[in-house]
Motif scaffolding. Structure first.
Motif, PDB file in Angstrom:
ATOM      1  N   ALA A 305      35.530  41.330  34.164  1.00  0.00           N
ATOM      2  CA  ALA A 305      35.006  40.790  35.511  1.00  0.00           C
ATOM      3  C   ALA A 305      35.171  40.930  36.481  1.00  0.00           C
ATOM      4  O   ALA A 305      34.860  40.799  37.777  1.00  0.00           O
ATOM      5  CB  ALA A 305      36.373  39.937  35.260  1.00  0.00           C
ATOM      6  N   GLY A 306      35.698  42.629  36.376  1.00  0.00           N
ATOM      7  CA  GLY A 306      36.569  43.502  37.561  1.00  0.00           C
ATOM      8  C   GLY A 306      35.188  44.259  37.817  1.00  0.00           C
ATOM      9  O   GLY A 306      34.874  44.678  39.367  1.00  0.00           O
ATOM     10  N   ARG A 307      34.517  44.694  37.230  1.00  0.00           N
ATOM     11  CA  ARG A 307      32.957  45.775  36.910  1.00  0.00           C
ATOM     12  C   ARG A 307      31.907  43.838  37.807  1.00  0.00           C
ATOM     13  O   ARG A 307      31.422  45.016  39.007  1.00  0.00           O
ATOM     14  CB  ARG A 307      32.311  45.606  35.837  1.00  0.00           C
ATOM     15  N   HIS A 308      31.933  43.064  37.470  1.00  0.00           N
ATOM     16  CA  HIS A 308      31.298  42.728  38.122  1.00  0.00           C
ATOM     17  C   HIS A 308      31.909  42.023  39.354  1.00  0.00           C
ATOM     18  O   HIS A 308      30.695  41.622  40.322  1.00  0.00           O
ATOM     19  CB  HIS A 308      30.359  40.931  37.124  1.00  0.00           C
ATOM     20  N   ARG A 309      33.209  41.566  39.864  1.00  0.00           N
ATOM     21  CA  ARG A 309      32.994  41.844  41.117  1.00  0.00           C
ATOM     22  C   ARG A 309      32.219  43.147  42.573  1.00  0.00           C
ATOM     23  O   ARG A 309      32.473  42.519  43.651  1.00  0.00           O
ATOM     24  CB  ARG A 309      34.319  41.385  40.980  1.00  0.00           C
ATOM     25  N   ARG A 310      33.092  43.912  41.696  1.00  0.00           N
ATOM     26  CA  ARG A 310      32.542  45.191  42.689  1.00  0.00           C
ATOM     27  C   ARG A 310      30.797  44.878  42.960  1.00  0.00           C
ATOM     28  O   ARG A 310      31.086  45.200  43.848  1.00  0.00           O
ATOM     29  CB  ARG A 310      32.783  46.697  41.670  1.00  0.00           C
ATOM     30  N   GLU A 311      30.464  44.569  41.646  1.00  0.00           N
ATOM     31  CA  GLU A 311      28.430  44.752  41.664  1.00  0.00           C
ATOM     32  C   GLU A 311      28.294  44.093  43.103  1.00  0.00           C
ATOM     33  O   GLU A 311      27.190  44.114  43.594  1.00  0.00           O
ATOM     34  CB  GLU A 311      28.184  44.073  40.661  1.00  0.00           C
ATOM     35  N   LEU A 312      28.653  42.398  42.912  1.00  0.00           N
ATOM     36  CA  LEU A 312      28.136  41.460  43.781  1.00  0.00           C
ATOM     37  C   LEU A 312      29.450  41.928  45.072  1.00  0.00           C
ATOM     38  O   LEU A 312      28.324  41.162  46.286  1.00  0.00           O
ATOM     39  CB  LEU A 312      29.327  40.170  43.627  1.00  0.00           C
ATOM     40  N   ALA A 320      32.494  32.221  41.980  1.00  0.00           N
ATOM     41  CA  ALA A 320      34.058  31.517  41.514  1.00  0.00           C
ATOM     42  C   ALA A 320      33.815  31.699  39.749  1.00  0.00           C
ATOM     43  O   ALA A 320      35.443  31.847  40.027  1.00  0.00           O
ATOM     44  CB  ALA A 320      33.582  29.691  41.655  1.00  0.00           C
ATOM     45  N   LEU A 321      33.162  32.035  38.886  1.00  0.00           N
ATOM     46  CA  LEU A 321      33.363  31.496  38.319  1.00  0.00           C
ATOM     47  C   LEU A 321      34.075  33.488  37.527  1.00  0.00           C
ATOM     48  O   LEU A 321      35.470  33.739  36.585  1.00  0.00           O
ATOM     49  CB  LEU A 321      32.033  32.002  36.956  1.00  0.00           C
ATOM     50  N   THR A 322      33.761  34.644  38.499  1.00  0.00           N
ATOM     51  CA  THR A 322      33.690  35.866  37.977  1.00  0.00           C
ATOM     52  C   THR A 322      35.523  35.460  38.174  1.00  0.00           C
ATOM     53  O   THR A 322      35.859  36.619  38.084  1.00  0.00           O
ATOM     54  CB  THR A 322      32.842  36.542  38.875  1.00  0.00           C
ATOM     55  N   GLU A 323      35.485  34.830  39.442  1.00  0.00           N
ATOM     56  CA  GLU A 323      37.039  35.316  39.895  1.00  0.00           C
ATOM     57  C   GLU A 323      38.125  34.550  39.097  1.00  0.00           C
ATOM     58  O   GLU A 323      39.323  35.114  38.840  1.00  0.00           O
ATOM     59  CB  GLU A 323      37.024  34.540  41.347  1.00  0.00           C
ATOM     60  N   LEU A 324      37.758  33.495  38.472  1.00  0.00           N
ATOM     61  CA  LEU A 324      38.115  32.485  37.635  1.00  0.00           C
ATOM     62  C   LEU A 324      38.696  33.467  36.867  1.00  0.00           C
ATOM     63  O   LEU A 324      40.154  33.691  36.016  1.00  0.00           O
ATOM     64  CB  LEU A 324      37.253  30.984  37.442  1.00  0.00           C
ATOM     65  N   ALA A 329      43.166  36.782  33.346  1.00  0.00           N
ATOM     66  CA  ALA A 329      42.768  37.714  32.601  1.00  0.00           C
ATOM     67  C   ALA A 329      44.319  38.911  33.336  1.00  0.00           C
ATOM     68  O   ALA A 329      44.596  39.038  32.929  1.00  0.00           O
ATOM     69  CB  ALA A 329      41.687  39.006  32.734  1.00  0.00           C
ATOM     70  N   ASP A 330      43.553  38.706  35.078  1.00  0.00           N
ATOM     71  CA  ASP A 330      45.075  39.539  35.770  1.00  0.00           C
ATOM     72  C   ASP A 330      46.887  38.814  35.046  1.00  0.00           C
ATOM     73  O   ASP A 330      47.658  39.044  35.145  1.00  0.00           O
ATOM     74  CB  ASP A 330      44.606  39.600  36.307  1.00  0.00           C
ATOM     75  N   LYS A 331      46.723  37.964  34.834  1.00  0.00           N
ATOM     76  CA  LYS A 331      47.942  36.487  35.217  1.00  0.00           C
ATOM     77  C   LYS A 331      48.578  36.762  33.665  1.00  0.00           C
ATOM     78  O   LYS A 331      49.659  37.328  33.201  1.00  0.00           O
ATOM     79  CB  LYS A 331      47.173  35.078  35.485  1.00  0.00           C
ATOM     80  N   VAL A 332      47.647  37.112  32.661  1.00  0.00           N
ATOM     81  CA  VAL A 332      48.037  36.914  30.876  1.00  0.00           C
ATOM     82  C   VAL A 332      48.100  38.270  30.536  1.00  0.00           C
ATOM     83  O   VAL A 332      48.742  38.272  29.684  1.00  0.00           O
ATOM     84  CB  VAL A 332      47.158  36.202  30.083  1.00  0.00           C
ATOM     85  N   VAL A 333      47.353  39.419  31.185  1.00  0.00           N
ATOM     86  CA  VAL A 333      47.432  40.729  30.717  1.00  0.00           C
ATOM     87  C   VAL A 333      47.745  41.781  31.769  1.00  0.00           C
ATOM     88  O   VAL A 333      48.453  42.691  31.205  1.00  0.00           O
ATOM     89  CB  VAL A 333      45.678  41.079  29.510  1.00  0.00           C
ATOM     90  N   PHE A 334      47.129  42.103  32.781  1.00  0.00           N
ATOM     91  CA  PHE A 334      46.793  42.864  33.103  1.00  0.00           C
ATOM     92  C   PHE A 334      48.427  42.577  33.639  1.00  0.00           C
ATOM     93  O   PHE A 334      49.687  44.384  33.813  1.00  0.00           O
ATOM     94  CB  PHE A 334      45.997  42.700  34.307  1.00  0.00           C
ATOM     95  N   SER A 335      49.053  41.982  34.340  1.00  0.00           N
ATOM     96  CA  SER A 335      50.733  41.760  35.245  1.00  0.00           C
ATOM     97  C   SER A 335      51.534  42.187  33.820  1.00  0.00           C
ATOM     98  O   SER A 335      52.203  43.041  34.831  1.00  0.00           O
ATOM     99  CB  SER A 335      50.558  40.277  35.308  1.00  0.00           C
TER     100      SER A 335
END
Length: 609
Positions: A305-312, A320-324, A329-335
């Motif tokens: 999703a991070g990769r896709h965000r940068r491309e967009l 909206a789907l990519t951001e979700l 992932a950020d709340k559950v894993v990255f944090s």
């Protein structure tokens, strides 16, 4: 192509323009704040304040004066980063003396060369092991009068010298900007090490410029110190910048404990080299692969999703789907990953070598942006930096304050676009020269005060610097085509199975690749294929070399010219380390030493059909 006109500059330095006044201003402003933290025997960090360190500096300055240390004399130290290291440093500065730091992990013959070449008068050493190796030098090395033990009490120790100084105070003297603050000795990849003469104006201008670039930093900054202060990168980035801001620094116990120490010290700022970020990234990926299940799926989803965000974003779009997906992932894993690093880390600086854009992007997505910089010992050390306000991943940022980057295109013959050349830098951070080496100084400096860096580079239309290789490290194949090994080496190390690599092929029909595997990643692959677990035995298996050749060729295909991609791979049983002499103290590869060690194996590969 003819070289473009060279610029000429004069510089008005920001105040304070010397490190003594800079230190005193910080003590006056932040005296009761914590400055440096050291892990004790109970694995708990104990902190000292600016005022406590300043008291020791005052006493040691007077103690050194009692030994006859004065303007222009050299004070040396063999120690890791410590409160004692900083105390000796600012005590020497306050006598207008030169400070000469040396690495603990170094050959005694190199210490001896540096002590003699720089004219060290007083040498501080840590630990009995080092003391026993150097205690007789005052009778052997011209100019060396005293060897002082950092540990212990009584005569002949730092504590004893501080006690002597306390009884007879000596006021600090303020050096001029052009006075030499210290000698930083280069790693000596060819010949003897060179002593880089760095002035108070060099160091202080670099501190001011770095703080202007990273203008979000203030007196709340806290970092974990693991870069050696014996190098200008650690001195400026960890010691002097933090001191000027009134921040704090905790010392890592060892390179092996860095991640654990981060969790305890809770830094919000980190100054590091790519090797550190590579290891963290590889460790996280390995841990996710071992964990598997939902955590692994969410981790992969977040990375994608991070990769896709940068491309967009490059196209001015959002999803909206990519951001979700990214938020989940950020709340559950990255944090949880951020918490593992203390939960406060908000920005990092990386320099010394190129950082992979893939790893840089990953840390940005993680919420821990890494701002890549470029520098070298001879410029105190920063020349350009990315920043929160202006960055391009893959670049080394823009020139810092008062610095100009000039591209000399006259030395490049193989750039059809005419944009690359040797990077020449101008600024108040440029060294005074190499100590006792006038010929080397003349070769490095232009007539109008610029420094020839030896880096092949270009500057884009927005002023961002890109380093594309070293002028001397590029080589031609026998067909006349140029190969730039650094970019390929960086790409190969993105493979999880690879820890270190080197490309070779000077005047040869094709390139070959020396590889040291990531043994943790390779272990299950070896078990599956029935390869020996012992690295020394594994590298004797032909199938292992064939496996790495396939993986590397596949990874590089389409990214580099077919003539550049290695046709053969030599898998090594031992990595490139400080201990075996194949890395410099700043983890740069000593290509000549590697070739010397493995030349027979390399020749054998080229002789095989």
């Amino acid at each position: 192509m003819a070289e473009t006109a060279k610029p000429r500059f004069t510089y008005v330095l920001d105040k304070p323009d010397n490190l003594v006044e800079m230190f005193e201003e910080s003590v006056a402003k932040f005296g009761d704040k914590e400055w440096m933290g050291t892990k004790n025997s109970d694995k708990v960090y104990e902190w000292v304040t600016y005022r406590q360190v300043a008291k020791r500096v005052d006493n040691l300055r007077a103690g050194l004066a009692s030994l006859g240390v004065g303007e222009g004399d050299a004070v040396g130290i063999i120690d890791n980063n410590s409160v004692a290291w900083a105390t000796a440093c600012f005590a020497a500065y306050g006598l207008c003396a030169r400070y000469v730091p040396m690495y603990k992990v170094e050959l005694p013959k190199i210490w001896k060369y540096i002590v003699e070449d720089s004219g060290v008068k007083v040498l501080f050493v840590s630990g009995e092991e080092i003391y026993d190796k150097v205690k007789d030098w005052p009778g052997e090395v011209k100019g060396l009068k005293y060897v002082i033990r950092i540990e212990g009490t009584g005569p002949g120790t730092m504590a004893g010298l501080e006690k002597t100084g306390e009884a007879s105070p000596v006021k600090a003297r303020y050096p001029k900007p052009d006075d030499v603050a210290g000698l930083i000795y280069t790693s000596g990849t060819t010949g003897d090490p060179k002593g880089v003469l760095l002035t108070h104006g060099n160091f202080s201008s670099n501190v001011h410029a770095v703080i202007k670039t990273l203008n979000q930093l203030d007196d709340t900054v806290r970092t974990l110190s693991f870069l050696p202060w014996a190098h200008s990168y650690g001195q400026t980035g960890e010691l002097n910048v933090v001191m000027r801001l009134g921040g704090s620094t905790g010392f890592a116990e060892s390179p092996q404990t860095i991640v654990d120490d981060i969790a305890v010290v809770k830094p919000n700022f980190l100054v590091a080299v790519p090797r550190v970020f590579n290891r963290i990234y590889d460790g996280l990926c390995a841990r996710m692969n071992e964990t598997g299940g939902l955590a692994k799926k969410l981790f992969d989803m977040g990375v994608e999703a991070g990769r896709h965000r940068r491309e967009l974003l490059k196209e001015g779009k959002t999803s909206a789907l990519t951001e979700l997906k990214f938020r989940i992932a950020d709340k559950v894993v990255f944090s949880k990953i951020r918490e593992r690093f203390g939960g406060q880390l908000s920005q990092c600086v990386s320099s010394s070598a190129a950082l992979s854009p893939v790893i840089c992007e990953f840390f940005f997505d993680l919420g821990i942006p890494i701002y890549e910089a470029w520098g070298m010992t001879e410029i105190s050390p920063a020349g350009s930096m990315n920043s929160p306000e202006a960055y391009k991943i893959g670049s080394c940022g823009r020139a810092i304050d008062k610095v100009t980057l000039h591209i000399d295109r006259s030395v490049i013959e193989d750039d059809p676009h005419g944009k690359e050349g040797e990077l020449v830098i101008y600024g108040p951070n440029v060294m005074k020269g190499y100590h006792n080496k006038p010929e080397e100084t003349r070769a490095a400096m232009t007539e109008d005060g610029g420094l020839r860096t030896g880096d092949r580079a270009f500057v884009d239309e927005d002023g961002f610097l890109y380093i594309t290789g070293r002028i001397k490290e590029q080589f031609k194949l026998e067909n006349g085509k140029f190969v730039f090994p650094v970019a390929m080496q960086e790409e190969i190390t993105l493979l999880p199975i690879v820890e270190q690599t080197m490309i070779y092929g000077l005047n040869k029909p094709y390139t070959i690749c020396l590889v040291f595997p990531d043994l943790n990643v390779l272990k299950p692959i070896a078990e599956k294929n029935g390869w020996p677990a012992d690295p020394a035995e594994m590298v004797k298996v032909k199938a292992v070399h064939e496996y790495f050749t396939r993986e590397i060729t596949s990874h590089l295909k389409g990214k580099f010219g077919s003539y550049e991609i290695p046709k053969k791979v030599l898998v090594l049983a031992e990595g490139f380390t400080l201990q075996n002499g194949l890395l410099t103290q700043t983890f740069k590869l000593k290509r000549k030493e590697v070739l010397k060690r493995y030349q027979e194996d390399i020749d054998r590969l080229y002789s095989e059909e």
